[in-house]
Design an enzyme around this catalytic site. Sequence first.
Site, PDB file in Angstrom:
ATOM      1  CG  LEU A  32      -1.932   1.158   1.314  1.00 24.46           C
ATOM      2  CD1 LEU A  32      -2.821   1.233   0.081  1.00 24.46           C
ATOM      3  CD2 LEU A  32      -2.788   1.013   2.577  1.00 24.46           C
ATOM      4  CG  HIS A  60       7.203  -2.087  -6.433  1.00 27.55           C
ATOM      5  ND1 HIS A  60       6.267  -3.067  -6.248  1.00 27.55           N
ATOM      6  CD2 HIS A  60       7.781  -2.344  -7.618  1.00 27.55           C
ATOM      7  CE1 HIS A  60       6.274  -3.894  -7.294  1.00 27.55           C
ATOM      8  NE2 HIS A  60       7.182  -3.472  -8.129  1.00 27.55           N
TER       9      HIS A  60
END
Length: 353
Positions: free
Chosen positions: A284, A308
Site C-alpha cells: 500500500l 517499488h
Amino acid sequence: MKQEVIELDGAIGGGQVLRSALSLSMLTGKTLRIHNIRARRARPGLLRQHLTAVQAAAQISGARVLGAELGSRALTFEPGPIRGGDYRFAIGTAGSCTLVLQTLLPALLQAPQPSRVSISGGTHNPLAPPVDFLQQAWLPPLRRMGARVELQLLRHGFVPAGGGELEAFIQPSTLQPLHLEQRGAVLGRRAWALSAGLPAHVAERELQRVAQRLDLPAEHLSSVHLEEQCGPGNVLLLAFACEHLTEVFSGFGQSSQRAESVADGAIDQARDWLDSGAAVAEHLADQLLLPMALAGGGSFTTPRMSEHLQSNIRVIEAFLPVRIDCSAHAHKGLRVEVFTSASLNGLSAQADH
C-alpha cells in the site's frame, strides 16, 4: 510550444516505473521517453498488461506513441489533453486489470468530465493487487483525500484463463493531503478463500492454517466457491480493519504449491506489518505515494524501504516539483513525507495545454 521531455531508465524498477510515468506524463503534459523497460525482469519489455496500459493511457489523453508493441523495451509517449468518457479495455490475457486501472485513475480524476472504465483480463493475479485490495485498502484513503471513485468487480478472472472484468466510475476530483502515521487499534479481522475449479479441501486447509496461526475464530473465516469457468484459480485474502485504515494481504494458489504454503505467505506478510507498528504495509505504501504527491503533501509510516517505493520516489521527483523524505520512524520502520515546492493545483490546466 515544445513539450518538456522526461527521460527515464526503466531498469530502476519493474512495470510500476512505466505505469507511474504514464500517469504523470498525462497529468503534467510532459513527454515521456523511457528505455530499458523492465530490464531486470525474467521477461523484459512490454507484456500484454503493460501494452494495454500504454494503449489505454494513449486513448484517454490522445497521445502520440512510439514503441507500443509487445516486447518493446523503449517507449516515447507524448500526451494530449485528458478526456473523460466511457472506456472499455480488454487485456486479451489474464494480465492484471487492477494495474491498468491504477495507471489511468490519477489522470481521470483530473479529466473535465466523469468517466466509466471497464477492463477485462485477470482480477486476481500473483504479483498484482487483487480487486479486493483496491476496494478495501487503496480506495478508502483516496476517498479521504477527495477522490470520487466507485469500483465494482463484475467477474473473477485468474491466471492463466483470465476472463474477469472490473468497472470503475470516476468523477473529477481535487486531492487533499493525507497523513497516515498510525494505524490505530485493530477493530476487526477476517479471512476468506476464493476458489474456482478446485477441490473444496484447498480453501478449507488454507483457512485452517489461518485459524491456527492468527487465532481467528470460525465466524471470521469464509470460503467462496466460484463457478468452474472462472478457474482454475485460488486466492486467500486477509483483511485487518483498523481505526485509521484497512490493510489486505493475499496469497495465490499455484499448481505445485500446498494450500498451507499459500496461507503462510499471506500470514507472514500480515505478521510483518502487525509486528512493525507501522500504519501502512509495504504494498500500500508505494501505491499511496503518487496520490499524495498529486495532493501536494502527505505522510505515512511503513515497515521498510521497498524496491517499488524507491523507484516510485525517483519517477515522481522526475516529473513533479515535490520532495519526498524518508527517515527512521520513532519506533522502527520508515516515515515517508511528501513536500511540495510549488502549488500542484494547476496540474489539470497544464494537461490541457
